[in-house]
Scaffold this motif. Structure first.
Motif, short mmCIF file in Angstrom:
data_model
loop_
_atom_site.label_atom_id
_atom_site.label_comp_id
_atom_site.label_asym_id
_atom_site.label_seq_id
_atom_site.Cartn_x
_atom_site.Cartn_y
_atom_site.Cartn_z
N PRO A 113 0.88 -1.17 0.06
CA PRO A 113 -0.07 0.21 0.00
C PRO A 113 0.97 1.27 -0.05
N LEU A 114 1.90 1.27 0.79
CA LEU A 114 2.77 2.44 0.94
C LEU A 114 3.26 2.46 -0.73
N ASN A 115 3.76 1.68 -1.12
CA ASN A 115 4.53 1.90 -2.60
C ASN A 115 3.29 2.19 -3.52
N GLN A 116 2.16 1.68 -3.36
CA GLN A 116 1.16 2.24 -4.22
C GLN A 116 0.94 3.63 -4.21
N PHE A 117 0.88 4.21 -2.95
CA PHE A 117 0.88 5.67 -2.97
C PHE A 117 1.93 6.28 -3.02
N LEU A 118 3.16 6.08 -3.13
CA LEU A 118 4.45 6.78 -3.58
C LEU A 118 4.61 6.52 -5.09
N ALA A 119 4.17 5.48 -5.48
CA ALA A 119 4.28 5.32 -7.23
C ALA A 119 3.26 6.47 -7.65
N GLY A 120 1.79 6.36 -6.94
CA GLY A 120 0.85 7.23 -7.74
C GLY A 120 1.15 8.58 -7.60
N SER A 121 1.69 9.01 -6.56
CA SER A 121 2.25 10.42 -6.21
C SER A 121 3.48 10.77 -7.38
N ALA A 122 4.19 10.06 -7.64
CA ALA A 122 5.32 10.20 -8.54
C ALA A 122 4.55 10.50 -9.90
N ALA A 123 3.59 9.48 -10.34
CA ALA A 123 2.74 9.71 -11.56
C ALA A 123 2.06 11.03 -11.42
N GLY A 124 1.42 11.36 -10.41
CA GLY A 124 0.89 12.76 -10.41
C GLY A 124 1.49 13.90 -10.36
N ALA A 125 2.63 13.76 -9.92
CA ALA A 125 3.66 15.01 -9.87
C ALA A 125 4.21 15.33 -11.24
N ILE A 126 4.57 14.15 -12.05
CA ILE A 126 5.08 14.29 -13.41
C ILE A 126 3.97 14.89 -14.41
N GLN A 127 2.87 14.24 -14.34
CA GLN A 127 1.71 14.56 -15.43
C GLN A 127 1.30 15.91 -15.21
N CYS A 128 1.85 16.69 -14.12
CA CYS A 128 1.56 17.95 -13.94
C CYS A 128 1.92 18.89 -15.22
N ILE A 129 3.02 18.62 -15.79
CA ILE A 129 3.75 19.30 -16.89
C ILE A 129 2.59 19.59 -18.29
#
Length: 322
Positions: A113-129
């Motif tokens: 679950p923690l890694n799911q949150f971290l991976a999702g957060s990374a994806a969310g941050a990158i797609q902001c561009i």
């Protein structure tokens, strides 16, 4: 928040199997994403109108009054103003989120679950561009000609024209207006999005042989969308206000903190929940349908093409994913 992904299944696939799946799944991502935009965009238009309307001279009393007013004053097409922007961006956003979330989860090693949150957060941050300019154009188009059946003055022909004119006038800084607020909203939001879906599918026991797997996936996807929006909704209000700021030639806010301070001072804490009803009405059905569509597609692809390189995950495709 259009992304959909079944990261657990993807993580268990070899590079060759992933390439085979990926060659087929762009179409389903576009179709499911496009369907979500078509269903959800009218709710988004209502949300934006409510978030940025003048508190001293409000045009709308609430969600349903806003719907009625737009249809009456601008026709049903008024609800779809700015739809070109998310349609143009959804393929790129889904592809970016799909790749970043899956690769980050694999790099972290364990599907927890923690890694799911971290991976999702990374994806969310990158797609902001991509997300930030896309939403800027969408917001400006949604506000153009408010209350007018036929536009008297049309500043922008379409979403692309909107971005071009903003760039010509304000440069890169202009088309990235609201980038920091978008980043603050999207990073944790996508983390909760993927985390909630992962936890829900584990708890409900979404296994391939389960006859109720589709309803379970629909419910998990819908709840993921709701939790994701609730987690950062106040920042979405601020983002909308910053991106709408300057329309009509008047600039009210110097930045995020100034927007928060002035909004709270003028309207109180309720300002940070403006448009929430419309958002939640959209979130459940759109995310439920999108999650289920992509998950079932990957299940079908695996059985149809018989990809032995994909070992089954503990829970059906550990679906995770906005």
């Amino acid at each position: 928040m259009l992304c959909t992904h079944t990261s657990g299944w993807w993580s268990y696939c070899s590079p060759r199997a992933r390439k085979k799946l990926q060659s087929n799944d762009h179409g389903i991502y576009f179709i499911s994403g496009a369907a979500g935009v078509l269903v959800g965009h009218p709710f988004d238009t209502v949300k934006v109108r409510l978030q940025v309307q003048n508190v001293e001279k409000p045009l709308y009393r609430g969600t349903f009054h806003c719907f009625q007013s737009i249809i009456k004053q601008e026709s049903a097409f008024g609800l779809y103003k700015g739809i070109g922007s998310p349609m143009m961006g959804l393929t790129f956003i889904n592809a970016l989120v799909f790749g970043v979330q899956g690769n980050t989860l694999r790099a972290l090693g364990k599907d927890t679950p923690l890694n799911q949150f971290l991976a999702g957060s990374a994806a969310g941050a990158i797609q902001c561009i991509i997300c930030c300019p896309m939403e800027l154009a969408k917001t400006r188009m949604q506000l153009q000609g408010t209350g007018e059946y036929k536009l008297k003055t049309k500043n922008y022909k379409n979403s692309l024209d909107c971005l071009i004119k903003i760039y010509q006038k304000e440069g890169l800084r202009g088309i990235n207006r609201g980038m920091v607020s978008t980043f603050i909203r999207e990073t944790p939001s996508f983390g909760f999005y993927f985390l909630t879906y992962d936890c829900m599918t584990r708890y409900l026991g979404c296994e391939a042989e389960d006859s109720y797997v589709i309803p379970k996936l629909l419910f998990s996807g819908g709840m993921s969308g709701i939790v994701s929006w609730l987690s950062t909704y106040p920042m979405d209000v601020i983002k909308s206000r910053l991106q709408a700021d300057g329309v009509g030639g008047v600039t009210q806010y110097s930045g995020i903190l100034d927007c928060i301070r002035k909004s709270y001072h003028e309207e109180g804490w309720r300002v940070f929940t403006r448009g929430l009803t419309s958002t939640l009405l959209r979130a459940f059905p759109v995310n439920a349908a999108t999650f289920a569509t992509v998950t079932v597609f990957l299940m079908y692809m695996k059985s149809e093409d018989n990809l032995p390189e994909c070992e089954p995950a503990p829970v059906i495709p550990q679906p995770s994913s906005l």
